[in-house]
Every structure is written in C-alpha cells, then in structure tokens.
Design an enzyme around this catalytic site. Structure first.
Site, PDB file in Angstrom:
ATOM      1  N   ALA A  78       0.874  -1.183  -0.041  1.00 55.28           N
ATOM      2  CA  ALA A  78       0.023  -0.078   0.063  1.00 55.28           C
ATOM      3  C   ALA A  78       0.829   1.165  -0.039  1.00 55.28           C
ATOM      4  CB  ALA A  78      -0.723  -0.033   1.306  1.00 55.28           C
ATOM      5  N   GLU A  89       5.660  10.799   0.805  1.00 54.62           N
ATOM      6  CA  GLU A  89       4.139  11.722   1.117  1.00 54.62           C
ATOM      7  C   GLU A  89       3.518  11.986  -0.157  1.00 54.62           C
ATOM      8  OE1 GLU A  89       4.105  14.494   4.079  1.00 54.62           O
ATOM      9  OE2 GLU A  89       6.160  13.843   4.848  1.00 54.62           O
TER      10      GLU A  89
END
Lengths: 360, 378
Positions: free
Chosen positions: B128, B361
């Site tokens: 993920a 991020e």
C-alpha cells in the site's frame, strides 16, 4: 530498427560479450557493485577475452577491432555493470588508442604491448574549472615538465601501473609510472564505485619531455563515443528494470504499467534510449570510416549521458520508495549515470564545442 | 514575495541556527548514517519541534508559514535533519493535535513538542504505497484492546520513534471507510521494528519497517473515531506536502548556494566563471524556478494558516518544488563537473537527498492526480 547494421565480426563480438555477461558477469555483478572495489578477477577475464585491448592494433597484441566493436562490448558490459564498462573503455580509448595514435615507438613497445598481458593503464586529468588555487600548475624546466600543484582524478587509478596524464595547458599527454610525488587518495565518489577511480594531488612531480607526446581531438572523440556506449548500457538497464517492475507492481488493483502517468515515465525513457542507440552507432561508424567525428561525438556525449541520467531518475520514480533503497539497482543507475555525465568535463563544454562547429 | 517583518525575523533566526549548528554536521551525518540526537535536543530547546502548536501544549505558537520557513532553512544545509523535522512535526505532532482529544494531547502531544519523545507516522505498507487505502494492517477489537497485525514500511524515524501514529483496517471490504487511526508507543508488546533501509540519500535519517504481531493497544489509543482514520491521514498529508515542498525547495536552494559559491571563485581558462554565459543561463534558470517554488510553498502555508482550502496548492507546491529542486541539484553537478562528484562539496549529497522529495508523502504522479481532480472535478 534497420539503421544500425553490424558486420559478421561485430555480430560475433556482440554474441560473445552477451554470453560472457550472461554466464560470468550476471551472477556476480551485484556483488561487485556492493563491494565497491575494483573487480580484478573479472578484468583479468576481460583481458583474456581480448576486450581490454579490443582496439589495440594486432601488432601490439591487441584484437585490432574497430570503434563499433568497442561500443558493442561497452554497451553490453555496462548494462550489467557500468563500472566494468568504464574500466574497459578507459583502457582502450584514453590509454590504448592514445598510445597507438600518438606514442613513440619506444612508448608503444614498452607500454602498449603490456596491455594485452593484463597491465592496466590509468588516465589522469585535473578538472580545468575551479578555484585558481586548485588548478594544475605546470612549468617547463630544462627538459622536464614540473607539475607543482593540481587536484585531479585517475581513471582506472586503483590498479593502473602507468598513467597517461593529459596536460591540457601544454596540449601534451605525459606518460609516467606510478611514482612518488603523486599523492593518491581513495576518495568517495558518487558513482562508478567499482571502477577504481582515485583522486590525486601533485606534490612536485617531474616528467621528462621525452615521456610526453602531443594529441589532437581524435582521442577525445573516441573517448566520448566510448563513454556514450557505457551510458547507453546504463540507460537500457534502467529501462528494462522499470518495464519489469511496472508490470509486476500492483496498486489500485492493477499493475502500475496500466497507468498513463507511469507509461509516460517509461515511454520517455524508451524514446531516449532508441535515439541514443542510433547516435552511439552512427558516431562509431563515422569514427571507423575515418570521417571527422568531433561534432557527432559531442552531440552523442551530451544526449546519451543525459538520457542515462533521465533513465536513472525515471526508473527510481517508477519503483517509488523501493527505488530509493539499495535493495534494487536503480539508484545505482542514477549514480553511475550522473558520474559518467560529468566525469570528463562539464556538459556545457561539449555544447560549446557543438556551437563552435556549427556556428563559428 | 515580501515577508512581513515578523516572518523575516523568524527567517533570519532559523537561518542562523541552521548555518551555525546544523550545516557543520551535515556531511558527517550522511557519511556515518548517524541520526542527530543532539540536534533534536537543540531544536526542542529552541521550540522548533512544535512551531505551529499553541503555547499551551508547549509549542512555539507560530504558524504553518514559519514552520515551512524553518524546514526550508534546515533542509538548505542538511536534508536528513530537514526530513526529521518535517516528519516529526507534520506526521508525528500534527495528527495528534488535529484529531486527538485533550487526554491524548496531554499524554502524547506535549512530550513530542518538547522533544522528550520522537514521533512518527505509519501509513505506507509493502503493498500500500500510492494506494494508501489498500492498508492490510488489521485492528480487531477485543474487550478494552485493539489487536493489531501487519507490517508498515518506509517509515521515517520508525525505529527511533517513541510515539507512532498509524492506520489499520477493521474491515478490508469497506476500503478506506474501514480504516482507523491509532497510536502505538515504543515498547508495547507485539510491536517491533524490522531493519532500517539502506538508502540513496537522506542517510542521516532513519527509515524503518514496523511490525505488529498480535500487538494489543488500549482502546483509548484510537485517534478520532473508528472508520475515520483515512480522513485523519489525508488531512495530515495535505499539510505534510507543504513541509515536503519546503524541504525540496530548501535542498534545491542549498544546491544553488553551493553553485553561487563555486562559480564566484572559479576560473575557466583564466576568466572568471561567473562571466560565462552558459553558466549564467543555468544559474538564472534554476534561481527563477526556485523562486517560483518558494511562492507556491509560502502560498500553500498561508492558505492553511487563514483556513482557506489548500489541497490543490499544497499538491502544486510539493510537485513543483521537488521537480525544480531535482533539476537544480542535477545541474549543480553539471556545473561542478568531476569535483562535484566527491564529498569535498555538498552537491552530490543534495542530489541524492532531493530525489526522495519526488517520492515521499505522495509521489509526483499522485500530486498531479490531486491537482487534476481539484481543477477538473472527480
């Protein structure tokens, strides 16, 4: 692609090198890179195969082959391990070719002959753009060149038994054995970490004028073409890795190769790689046909090394966080590519040479 | 952009700190892969670990713009210290401040802001990454405890963190609606660390794997409500992007600083290098792009500070700053030539550090999707 046509001999070389890479180099390439040490054993094998002297004339026990063959070998080796490709290109172009083209009979007998026995030659230079206190200071005194200051690099320096030093100020190559007065340092360098590149400082070293010889741009044309073949190998390796990973890695329920933004990253690589291949072999052909290859060599050098950097960056991007780690080779492709791009001089210098040729 | 006096003063102050105390450590932190605990302590003393947190929680009571300026100036001399500051503040401190109740704030937020504890954020998993909603770490309620199982990867400051905010799903079939946010403290049984990553850059910052094996955490470690974890994390990342944009900008500016320093002293064939138009062209281009990136980063920070939606602007700031920052660091090497490949100059380090800014991020590709959705609609 039908523009690049290899003759039988070149095709044979390609198959041989591919076989060597698959059987001998692939299984240990990763280890070589991790160790970041000059891979002496592999280089010995390359010598036995004749690749370390692929362009050295047969009279001096070399394989006597052409620049195209050199590029084929460099591309295939570099696809697996760019450091090895670089070592081989430096030995052939900046040492072997320089000696055979410009050297005296004595120098050829003494040094060129020894390359096929496994002696490695180094190529030394001081970058020409820096703070004046760090630039090379060279004077002629009596029959000697006195090098009293200078910070530079020696390619193949970790194992070289003799060094060809390019003294750009005097437009001369100086030939000397590794000797006192030459402070060698194994300094950290971003990439090509198995290629045995060492840093040195001159500390008052004298080289007799008789150990020097003049050069023209031909040797650098060849070196740039050879460097570009190494860059092509890196770029192809990065492209292959990115393709493989993009097909395997799944996010949002499907392989990421199905996403146009990933496709864009990889198609850019592919387009640049195919163009680079044409440039490398076109410039090699020019060189082999004895045409003036300066313009095409500089164009090739700028474009192909930039392609290698782009491919390194994009391959890391496709891998995401994984690509930023040393678990995968893609971060090495970027480091090797960037090193290759600037090692022999700032790319803008090559661009200004191109401009000079077409404009001035 | 003209900063008001207050921000200029803050900028001068943090720049002094970065140059005097962080810069001399940067090379060694990268070389030795050493995490700068002493600098963390120092930043805590200077109240830099909770710049945008109100004073009542021990913070500096300043705002996002000051925070962005701080990350920029620290990153300008050391990417590793910069990423620590960004991760600790945006990813460790912020979600607890944003979604925690008063009890949680006094328990976790205050020690984090004071630097007594180090914070971290566990979202990414082996499978993920960009698809953060694909979280496979599970949380099962058993009496007064949640039982957690799963693995997190690429977690900044992971193995040195004391307080880790993370996501887990209670029902994978519900997708992102099944995800909740929790806090785990170092030393909790069933919670351990995998190895630290060996990375291209940011080598003075720690990146680790977090392993949960039947790890029982008390019910009161739930952050926000059940099923709202994804929202907490998306809010966190919207703000986090400003700090990564600021860091990308800072690293790019660090490369430009090095270029300026080099070009002003260097000569080419006896001529000052700064008079060479090839060089001028590259320097002007990089400087202009970095200046534009600064406007985007500061704009996103200001929007956040005045409470105007800033999702698009923060994504733009991160996307653009990392792109032009990468270009700046790459061109720095092209100006330095072979000398720049060694560790005598900081430019190769800046290039290695900067590459993460296009990945962490939310990759550049994810930023473009966020921007496009804001412009074109979902």
């Amino acid at each position: 692609m039908g523009l690049i046509i290899f003759n039988d001999e070149q095709t044979l070389i390609q198959n041989e090198v591919k076989k060597f890479v698959k059987d001998k180099l692939s299984p240990i390439a990763d280890e070589i890179d991790k160790k970041e040490k000059f891979p002496e054993e592999i280089i010995t094998t390359l010598t036995e195969l004749g690749l370390m002297t692929i362009m050295v004339p047969e009279d001096y026990k070399g394989a006597g082959l052409d620049c195209t063959s050199l590029c084929i070998a460099a591309e295939e080796l570099s696809k697996e391990c760019a450091s090895i490709g670089l070592v081989m290109v430096v030995n052939n172009c900046l040492v072997g070719y320089a000696l055979s083209r410009y050297g005296t009979q004595f120098q050829k007998t003494q040094y060129l002959n020894s390359l096929s026995d496994g002696v490695i030659g180094g190529y030394g230079f001081c970058p020409e753009i820096n703070n004046p206190e760090r630039l090379l200071k060279s004077e002629k005194k009596g029959g000697n060149f006195v090098l009293s200051r200078g910070n530079g690099f020696i390619l193949n320096g970790a194992v070289a038994e003799f060094i060809l030093f390019s003294n750009f100020q005097e437009k001369k190559f100086l030939l000397f054995p590794k000797q006192a007065g030459l402070k060698l340092k194994n300094q950290y360098i971003l990439g090509m970490r198995s290629a045995g590149i060492v840093r040195f400082e001159f500390n008052q070293i004298e080289v007799p004028e008789t150990s020097s010889f003049s050069f023209d741009n031909k040797v650098f044309d060849l070196a740039y073409i050879g460097f570009s073949a190494v860059g092509l190998g890196i770029a192809r390796a990065a492209l292959d890795s990115a393709i493989k990973y993009a097909k395997e890695r799944k996010q949002f329920g499907r392989p990421i190769c199905e996403f146009p933004m990933v496709q864009e990253l990889i198609t850019k690589m592919k387009i640049a790689v195919e163009t680079s291949r044409l440039l490398v072999y076109e410039s090699a052909k020019c060189f082999d046909n004895n045409e003036d290859s300066s313009l095409i060599a500089n164009i090739t050098r700028v474009y192909v090394t930039e392609t290698a950097v782009l491919c390194g960056l994009n391959a890391i991007q496709v891998y995401g966080g994984y690509g930023y780690t040393k678990d995968y080779p893609v971060e090495r492709y970027l480091r090797d590519a960037k090193t290759l791009q600037v090692l022999l001089g700032q790319p803008y210098l090559a661009k200004s040479l191109i401009a000079k040729e077409i404009l001035l | 952009m003209i900063l008001s006096k207050r921000y200029q003063e803050f900028q001068d102050w943090v720049r002094q700190f970065a140059r005097k105390e962080v810069a001399p450590r940067a090379k060694e932190l990268d070389k030795k892969e050493e995490f700068p605990r002493d600098l963390v302590k120092r930043m805590a003393e200077l109240k830099m670990l909770g710049i945008f947190i109100p004073e009542e929680y021990g913070g500096a009571g300043l705002d996002t713009l000051c925070y962005a300026i701080a990350v920029e100036e620290v990153g300008r001399v050391c990417g590793s210290t910069g990423i620590f500051l960004a991760a600790h503040s945006s990813l460790g401190v912020f979600p607890i401040y944003h979604a925690g109740d008063e009890k949680q704030k006094s328990r976790w937020l205050i020690p984090l802001v004071k630097g007594e504890k180090i914070g971290s954020f566990g979202l990414t998993e082996p499978n993920a990454g960009s698809d953060a909603a694909a979280t496979r770490t599970t949380a099962r309620l058993e009496g007064d405890f949640y039982v957690i199982n799963g693995i997190k990867r690429f977690i900044t400051s992971g193995s040195i963190a004391d307080i880790i905010v993370f996501t887990a799903t209670q029902d994978p079939s519900k997708g992102h609606r099944g995800i909740s946010a929790f806090v785990v403290e170092k030393g909790t049984r069933g919670f351990s660390y995998g190895r630290n990553e060996d990375k291209l850059g940011l080598r003075g910052s720690i990146t680790s794997e977090l392993i949960f094996e039947d790890c029982r955490i008390p019910k009161e470690n739930l952050l926000g409500k059940e099923g709202e974890g994804f929202k907490v994390f998306m809010d966190t990342l919207d703000g986090g992007r400003i700090s990564i944009g600021a860091l990308a900008l800072g690293i790019g500016e660090g490369a430009l600083d090095a270029i300026i320093n080099f070009v002003q002293q260097a000569q080419e064939s006896g001529q000052p290098l700064k008079k060479n138009q090839w060089i001028q062209s590259m320097v002007a281009e990089i400087a202009t792009e970095l200046e534009s990136a600064r406007l985007l980063v500061y704009q996103a920070a200001q929007l956040k500070d005045v409470g105007i939606p800033f999702i698009k602007e923060s994504a733009m700031a991160k996307y653009y700053a990392s792109k032009v920052g990468m270009k700046a660091t790459s061109i720095a090497l092209e100006i330095f030539g072979a000398d720049g490949l060694t560790d005598e100059y900081p430019v190769e380090r800046f290039m290695r550090d900067e590459k993460l800014m296009e990945i962490g991020e939310g990759t550049s590709e994810i930023q473009k999707i966020v921007i496009a959705r804001q412009i074109l609609g979902k």
